[in-house]
Design an enzyme around this catalytic site. Structure first.
Site, PDB file in Angstrom:
ATOM      1  N   LYS A   1       0.841  -1.206   0.000  1.00 23.94           N
ATOM      2  CA  LYS A   1       0.000   0.000   0.000  1.00 23.94           C
ATOM      3  C   LYS A   1       0.869   1.248   0.000  1.00 23.94           C
ATOM      4  O   LYS A   1       0.559   2.239  -0.664  1.00 23.94           O
ATOM      5  CB  LYS A   1      -0.941  -0.023   1.211  1.00 23.94           C
ATOM      6  CG  LYS A   1      -2.047  -1.050   1.041  1.00 23.94           C
ATOM      7  CD  LYS A   1      -2.796  -1.364   2.323  1.00 23.94           C
ATOM      8  CE  LYS A   1      -3.781  -2.506   2.091  1.00 23.94           C
ATOM      9  NZ  LYS A   1      -4.394  -3.023   3.322  1.00 23.94           N
TER      10      LYS A   1
ATOM     11  N   GLN B   1      -4.383  -1.622   9.441  1.00 22.82           N
ATOM     12  CA  GLN B   1      -4.300  -2.955   8.837  1.00 22.82           C
ATOM     13  C   GLN B   1      -4.926  -3.997   9.757  1.00 22.82           C
ATOM     14  O   GLN B   1      -4.565  -4.096  10.927  1.00 22.82           O
ATOM     15  CB  GLN B   1      -2.823  -3.294   8.535  1.00 22.82           C
ATOM     16  CG  GLN B   1      -2.621  -4.608   7.815  1.00 22.82           C
ATOM     17  CD  GLN B   1      -3.251  -4.619   6.420  1.00 22.82           C
ATOM     18  OE1 GLN B   1      -3.107  -3.682   5.660  1.00 22.82           O
ATOM     19  NE2 GLN B   1      -3.960  -5.688   6.088  1.00 22.82           N
TER      20      GLN B   1
ATOM     21  N   ASP C   1     -11.125   2.710   4.082  1.00 25.87           N
ATOM     22  CA  ASP C   1     -11.502   1.299   3.896  1.00 25.87           C
ATOM     23  C   ASP C   1     -13.015   1.157   3.719  1.00 25.87           C
ATOM     24  O   ASP C   1     -13.486   0.116   3.274  1.00 25.87           O
ATOM     25  CB  ASP C   1     -11.084   0.483   5.135  1.00 25.87           C
ATOM     26  CG  ASP C   1      -9.759  -0.241   4.927  1.00 25.87           C
ATOM     27  OD1 ASP C   1      -9.413  -0.521   3.769  1.00 25.87           O
ATOM     28  OD2 ASP C   1      -9.085  -0.525   5.941  1.00 25.87           O
TER      29      ASP C   1
END
Ligand code: NDP
Length: 285
Positions: free
Chosen positions: A53, A97, A120
């Site tokens: 990422k 994460q 997200d």
């Protein structure tokens, strides 16, 4: 012979578009979009996702702010960091994460993130907004699937779509996004009876289960579009939920694993981050 839906190609194209948008935004406003990436502990798979990422950010011109924390951090300390990032004007997106170490409460962490920075798309406000059809941040993986369908000109309106899997991060938002594009949607799961027969009614079959090669030819209608979200680790690398070799001769279009949905998830994270920045500063171009 099915059309092979190339996620690497669509992801590269999506990232090119994001890069262009980032450049215009910087030129017009002087502001760099920024993504804070929070990694707790040292799980090797999570570390590798986070590095990918960060590489994507560098590729499209998004600043990434790296926060690596020890596995024994407390819930309070992690939430204090989220509060800081929520208040930081240089940070437009926050990614924590998952999974977190088991002593930490993931739900509370997700809810702590300001919805506008939740790139997200997991915050209840964003999930609820999706349900209501509002313009909110959408979860990256199902959004990536929608982009693939669009990019390959696969008609969704009026079609029968079956989504196998009902998780909060993939199956449920996927079903809502397909519904929003006027598909007739059925969600299947581990208690569904006659799964193969149900899947055979699908013009678009999206599989997000996590069972290697569970979907064989008996689940697929001739000419159907088959989207394999599954990522399973096998001895020889990644394996999808769909038995590609068995299904490809029947399907009209199909995603491979790897190289299908996976790269799209990361590309959509980049898109969500630049969108979050643009919304925050009221940049509409
Ligand atoms: P979850 O484990 O959260 O959900 C799995 C779903 O599959 C559940 O709804 C479960 O049903 C259903 N299921 C399990 N067994 C069966 C069965 N035999 N028949 C029908 N349905 C079944 O997984 P995720 O949604 O998080 O992930 C699914 C897969 O997608 C995984 O392989 C994951 O690695 C991959 N993934 C890939 C991403 C990408 O970027 N490509 C991103 C996220 C996930 P029930 O609810 O009844 O238990």
């Amino acid at each position: 012979m099915a059309l092979i839906i190339d996620g690497n190609k669509t992801a590269a194209h999506t990232k090119d578009m994001v890069r262009g948008r980032v450049e215009r935004l910087k030129r017009d406003t002087g502001i760099d979009p920024g993504l804070a990436v929070v990694l707790v502990g040292d799980d090797p798979a999570s570390k590798s996702y986070v590095s990918m990422k960060e590489r994507d950010c560098a590729e499209v011109g998004i600043l990434s702010f790296d926060h690596r924390l020890p596995a024994d951090i407390t819930q309070g300390e992690l939430e204090a960091l989220i509060d800081e990032l929520n208040a930081d004007d240089a940070v437009h997106g926050i990614l924590v994460q998952m999974p977190l170490p088991k002593d930490l409460d993931e739900e509370r962490v997700i809810e702590r993130i300001t919805p506008a920075k939740d790139v997200d798309g997991f915050h209840p406000a964003n999930m609820g907004g999706l349900l209501r059809g509002n313009d909110v941040v959408h979860a990256c993986t199902p959004l990536g699937v929608m982009r693939l369908l669009e990019d390959y000109g696969i008609e969704v309106e009026g079609k029968n779509a079956v989504v196998v899997g009902r998780s909060t991060i993939v199956g449920k938002p996927q079903a809502l996004m397909l519904l929003d594009k006027n598909a007739t949607v059925t969600i299947a799961h581990s208690r569904t009876e006659n799964l193969a027969d149900l899947c055979k009614t699908a013009d678009i079959l999206v599989v997000a289960v996590g069972r290697p090669h569970m979907i064989d030819a008996s689940f697929v209608k001739e000419g159907a579009t088959v989207i394999d979200v599954g990522i399973n680790r096998g001895e020889d690398g990644l394996i999808g939920d769909v038995d590609f070799d068995a299904v490809e001769p029947i399907a009209g279009a199909i995603t491979p694993v790897p190289g299908g949905v996976g790269p799209m998830t990361r590309a959509m994270l980049m898109q969500n981050t630049v969108d979050a920045c643009a919304r925050r500063i009221g940049y509409t171009k």
